[in-house]
Design an enzyme around this catalytic site. Sequence first.
Site, PDB file in Angstrom:
ATOM      1  N   ASN A   9      40.302  42.630  32.228  1.00 11.80           N
ATOM      2  CA  ASN A   9      39.937  42.856  33.631  1.00 11.80           C
ATOM      3  C   ASN A   9      41.153  43.435  34.334  1.00 11.80           C
ATOM      4  O   ASN A   9      42.107  42.720  34.618  1.00 11.80           O
ATOM      5  CB  ASN A   9      39.515  41.513  34.249  1.00 11.80           C
ATOM      6  CG  ASN A   9      39.341  41.590  35.758  1.00 11.80           C
ATOM      7  OD1 ASN A   9      39.227  42.680  36.315  1.00 11.80           O
ATOM      8  ND2 ASN A   9      39.319  40.431  36.393  1.00 11.80           N
ATOM      9  N   LYS A  11      41.459  44.541  37.301  1.00  8.38           N
ATOM     10  CA  LYS A  11      41.527  44.298  38.754  1.00  8.38           C
ATOM     11  C   LYS A  11      41.914  45.608  39.466  1.00  8.38           C
ATOM     12  O   LYS A  11      41.532  46.679  39.009  1.00  8.38           O
ATOM     13  CB  LYS A  11      42.495  43.153  39.066  1.00  8.38           C
ATOM     14  CG  LYS A  11      42.198  41.923  38.195  1.00  8.38           C
ATOM     15  CD  LYS A  11      42.906  40.686  38.601  1.00  8.38           C
ATOM     16  CE  LYS A  11      42.522  39.570  37.632  1.00  8.38           C
ATOM     17  NZ  LYS A  11      43.068  38.285  38.037  1.00  8.38           N
ATOM     18  N   HIS A  95      33.552  36.733  39.803  1.00 14.45           N
ATOM     19  CA  HIS A  95      34.972  36.480  39.527  1.00 14.45           C
ATOM     20  C   HIS A  95      35.572  35.664  40.672  1.00 14.45           C
ATOM     21  O   HIS A  95      35.185  35.815  41.827  1.00 14.45           O
ATOM     22  CB  HIS A  95      35.728  37.806  39.371  1.00 14.45           C
ATOM     23  CG  HIS A  95      37.132  37.595  38.911  1.00 14.45           C
ATOM     24  ND1 HIS A  95      38.148  37.318  39.793  1.00 14.45           N
ATOM     25  CD2 HIS A  95      37.681  37.554  37.676  1.00 14.45           C
ATOM     26  CE1 HIS A  95      39.263  37.130  39.102  1.00 14.45           C
ATOM     27  NE2 HIS A  95      39.007  37.274  37.813  1.00 14.45           N
ATOM     28  N   GLU A  97      38.166  35.934  42.346  1.00 14.06           N
ATOM     29  CA  GLU A  97      38.668  36.697  43.510  1.00 14.06           C
ATOM     30  C   GLU A  97      37.520  37.168  44.395  1.00 14.06           C
ATOM     31  O   GLU A  97      37.678  37.284  45.615  1.00 14.06           O
ATOM     32  CB  GLU A  97      39.553  37.863  43.009  1.00 14.06           C
ATOM     33  CG  GLU A  97      40.897  37.331  42.506  1.00 14.06           C
ATOM     34  CD  GLU A  97      41.448  38.004  41.272  1.00 14.06           C
ATOM     35  OE1 GLU A  97      41.094  39.162  40.998  1.00 14.06           O
ATOM     36  OE2 GLU A  97      42.241  37.352  40.562  1.00 14.06           O
ATOM     37  N   GLU A 167      36.880  30.365  34.076  1.00 10.63           N
ATOM     38  CA  GLU A 167      38.201  30.732  34.573  1.00 10.63           C
ATOM     39  C   GLU A 167      38.629  29.759  35.661  1.00 10.63           C
ATOM     40  O   GLU A 167      38.263  29.927  36.836  1.00 10.63           O
ATOM     41  CB  GLU A 167      38.170  32.153  35.149  1.00 10.63           C
ATOM     42  CG  GLU A 167      37.843  33.213  34.122  1.00 10.63           C
ATOM     43  CD  GLU A 167      38.375  34.568  34.561  1.00 10.63           C
ATOM     44  OE1 GLU A 167      39.173  35.142  33.812  1.00 10.63           O
ATOM     45  OE2 GLU A 167      38.030  35.025  35.656  1.00 10.63           O
ATOM     46  N   GLY A 173      46.347  34.227  36.960  1.00 10.04           N
ATOM     47  CA  GLY A 173      47.522  34.928  37.468  1.00 10.04           C
ATOM     48  C   GLY A 173      48.697  34.020  37.780  1.00 10.04           C
ATOM     49  O   GLY A 173      49.642  34.439  38.452  1.00 10.04           O
ATOM     50  N   SER A 213      45.545  33.346  32.662  1.00 10.48           N
ATOM     51  CA  SER A 213      46.859  33.420  32.029  1.00 10.48           C
ATOM     52  C   SER A 213      46.806  33.429  30.499  1.00 10.48           C
ATOM     53  O   SER A 213      47.654  32.829  29.839  1.00 10.48           O
ATOM     54  CB  SER A 213      47.762  32.290  32.546  1.00 10.48           C
ATOM     55  OG  SER A 213      47.953  32.432  33.955  1.00 10.48           O
TER      56      SER A 213
HETATM   57  P1  PGA Z   1      45.048  36.544  34.419  1.00  8.78           P
HETATM   58  O1  PGA Z   1      43.613  36.895  35.082  1.00  8.78           O
HETATM   59  O2  PGA Z   1      44.889  36.764  32.929  1.00  8.78           O
HETATM   60  O3  PGA Z   1      46.002  37.534  35.027  1.00  8.78           O
HETATM   61  O4  PGA Z   1      45.334  35.138  34.730  1.00  8.78           O
HETATM   62  C1  PGA Z   1      42.417  36.522  34.466  1.00  8.78           C
HETATM   63  C2  PGA Z   1      41.233  36.964  35.293  1.00  8.78           C
HETATM   64  O5  PGA Z   1      41.309  36.928  36.530  1.00  8.78           O
HETATM   65  O6  PGA Z   1      40.199  37.374  34.744  1.00  8.78           O
END
Ligand code: PGA
Length: 251
Positions: A9, A11, A95, A97, A167, A173, A213
Amino acid sequence: MNTPFLAGNWKMNLDRRAALELVEALAGRVGERRDVDVAVFPPFVYLDEISRALMGSPIRVGAQNCCDEESGAFTGEVAASMLADVGAELVLIGHSERRHVYGEGDELICRKVHTALGAGLDVILCVGETIDERESGRTEQVVATQLRAGLEGIAEGDMARVTIAYEPVWAIGTGHTATAAQAGEVHAYLRGLLEGLYSESVAAATRIQYGGSVKADNVAELMAVTDVDGALVGGASLKPESFLPIIEFQG
Ligand code: PGA
């Protein structure tokens, strides 16, 4: 065992040139590994070009979001059918976000799942708890509500086109990956919910990715967990040197 599904992903990162360089580097190597499924999720504006660049490659292309409506006066939105039209085969829905930064709720997310499946896209439905929800013992309640509400009205026959991504919001992140035990507990719980909502066979066949992560040095441990069928990777999916070792994890 389900075929591991590793997805990147992106983003709101990369520009056109960096995006093309990334998929060229991935495409050169992914063809050699047939025992995993791989997908990338570029920003909308690069989907067309990235889909073309990956023609003939087993790497699939998906979008990070779609509109819940099919077409019409929805300024700034992108229809699921438009995504399919430019070569996307999948879409991420719900997601964290989208839920937490843009305030998307379960009803909207569910409408998006219906619209996306209706347009012929496969769906990755994301669920996950915040740190407050975990610390107050509400993880199961939160992911159960998100899963049930997100899949409301989705027929058993369509579940072959749905992947679930667990998640935890606190792991995205942050560098704080869930432990294998934490991921295993929630994945097993989600699979049990799928069995209750559908059937044992749907529960067994639905892939449940872990996200938050995921890195080259923790992917093998996470993938070894029963009920973890793949990974949804953010930051580490942006460079070939960090994403290729994830795709090529040794199980
Ligand atoms: P990250 O994001 O691997 O940077 O933690 C995962 C995601 O938001 O799908």
